[in-house]
Design an enzyme around this catalytic site. Structure first.
Site, mmCIF file in Angstrom:
data_model
loop_
_atom_site.group_PDB
_atom_site.id
_atom_site.type_symbol
_atom_site.label_atom_id
_atom_site.label_comp_id
_atom_site.label_asym_id
_atom_site.label_seq_id
_atom_site.Cartn_x
_atom_site.Cartn_y
_atom_site.Cartn_z
ATOM 1 N N SER A 172 -20.364 62.608 -78.485
ATOM 2 C CA SER A 172 -20.793 61.437 -79.306
ATOM 3 C C SER A 172 -21.501 61.842 -80.201
ATOM 4 C CB SER A 172 -21.203 60.384 -78.911
ATOM 5 O OG SER A 172 -21.050 59.201 -80.321
ATOM 6 N N THR A 173 -22.299 61.905 -81.568
ATOM 7 C CA THR A 173 -23.288 62.550 -82.043
ATOM 8 C C THR A 173 -23.413 63.860 -81.718
ATOM 9 O OG1 THR A 173 -24.350 60.193 -82.518
ATOM 10 C CG2 THR A 173 -25.534 62.300 -83.180
ATOM 11 N N HIS A 199 -17.030 60.577 -80.371
ATOM 12 C CA HIS A 199 -16.677 59.427 -81.476
ATOM 13 C C HIS A 199 -16.784 59.784 -82.922
ATOM 14 C CE1 HIS A 199 -19.547 57.579 -78.112
ATOM 15 N NE2 HIS A 199 -18.154 56.629 -77.783
ATOM 16 N N MET A 292 -25.693 58.875 -78.101
ATOM 17 C CA MET A 292 -26.563 58.289 -77.709
ATOM 18 C C MET A 292 -25.995 57.495 -77.506
ATOM 19 S SD MET A 292 -29.456 56.824 -79.282
ATOM 20 C CE MET A 292 -30.443 55.516 -79.117
ATOM 21 N N ASP A 295 -21.543 54.941 -73.326
ATOM 22 C CA ASP A 295 -20.918 55.260 -72.985
ATOM 23 C C ASP A 295 -20.569 56.966 -72.067
ATOM 24 O OD1 ASP A 295 -18.054 54.816 -73.374
ATOM 25 O OD2 ASP A 295 -18.096 56.129 -74.865
#
Length: 353
Positions: A172-173, A199, A292, A295
């Protein structure tokens, strides 16, 4: 928590006011200044010492990409890009991720979005998250304005692995940079398909896939519904769609669906990993990297319930945000914890094994 000091950079007075108003509603955020272009932003950073910068891309005098490069070279700070959703805007956003931006928020309707309120909560949460990001890691790899591309030296022999393998990656991030550092190390004849959830909203994953494809020896593309997964190809879940892997007659195919988001995410790493847990004729290698939240952890538990899965998590010292790897490690479903630079090698070790 201490208040997060934010500098808002946008050439539109209307957009500056909207962003300032939205952020100021949060008691944990203090807007310490605004700037109309990149040059002014660099001056305001020295004056107001913000913790986070929100940065428009298209601005006169000095645009957001040029300002971002200078920030990461001279005064490393977490930067959240505020991007348009046009094709050019998506490409600029992926470039910004390479230059060192922590994250981005897509304007709903062009450079001046009267409906910016639609992303108000997303903007606020990403600013707060950015304040906790490991900027030292990003800036270390952004001094030259680009990430080093280190192709894996040793190609695979023509002898096939003992059993068919498939690799799943969730991030993600900070993920675009992490994916680049991993995928560019694989040789062209990599003997397994790779399925990826990053994401990102609709429109941006295609630009990410195109950029990674241009840099990598393997093929990188956005996944298409129903296509057969090929060795030496990485498939990125399109924004807004879950990516699942279906097995039939010894072959793997991609399935895209728009079932409800899982824990706020579509695509979701959990959905991808859970689909891989139903694959029986392949050994699975699952990788969880910077991001973050948690998931991926539920999906990893499903994978571990079935045999023949190895799990690799990114180490804290290289993760921009350690949330997703940390959750997996705490759930005791991880076999190897390695720094980002060594993840490709760890994958290759299991593929050859």
């Amino acid at each position: 928590m201490d208040q997060v000091k934010v500098l808002v950079v946008d050439d539109s007075a209307f957009m500056r006011k909207m962003i300032v108003d939205f952020l100021s509603e949060n008691p944990h955020i203090e807007v310490v200044g605004t700037a109309r272009n990149g040059k002014e932003a660099l001056e305001k950073i020295l004056q107001s010492h913000p913790d986070v910068v929100t940065m428009d891309v298209e601005m006169p005098i000095m645009n957001g990409l040029e300002a971002l490069k200078q920030i990461m070279q001279e005064h490393p700070l977490p930067v959240v890009m505020v991007s348009s959703t046009t094709t050019e805007g998506a490409e600029n956003t992926i470039t910004a991720m390479q230059y060192g931006a922590v994250d981005f928020v897509a304007k709903p309707s062009g450079s001046i979005s009267l409906d910016l309120y639609k992303v108000k909560e997303e903007l606020t949460s990403k600013v707060l998250l950015a304040s906790r990001a490991n900027v030292r890691i990003i800036s270390r790899n952004s001094k030259s304005g680009k990430i080093a591309v280190n192709h894996w030296i040793k190609p695979f022999s023509h002898q096939a692995p003992q059993r068919k393998k498939v690799i799943g990656i969730g991030t993600s991030t900070g993920g675009p940079r992490a994916l680049q550092l991993v995928l560019t190390k694989f040789p062209e004849n990599f003997p397994a398909p790779i399925v990826i959830v990053q994401h990102m909203p609709k429109g941006f994953t295609k630009s990410l896939a195109q950029r990674l494809d241009a840099l990598s020896s393997i093929t990188v593309k956005e996944a298409e519904d129903g296509e057969t997964l090929q060795n030496g190809t990485a498939y990125i879940a399109p924004g807004g769609y879950h990516l699942l892997v279906h097995e039939a007659k010894g072959m793997l195919t991609a399935r895209l669906e728009q079932s409800p988001p899982r824990n706020g995410h579509r695509p979701s790493v959990d959905v991808l990993f859970e689909s891989l847990s139903t694959v029986t004729d392949y050994e699975k290698i699952a990788v969880i990297m910077t991001g973050m939240g948690s998931d991926g952890t539920a999906g990893l538990k499903k994978l571990k319930e079935n045999a023949a899965t190895k799990v690799i998590a990114e180490a804290q010292e290289t993760a921009v945000v350690f949330g997703m790897p940390k959750a997996a490690i705490q759930a005791n479903v991880v076999d190897d914890i390695v720094p980002l630079e060594e993840i490709a090698g760890a994958i290759i070790k299991y593929v050859e094994g």
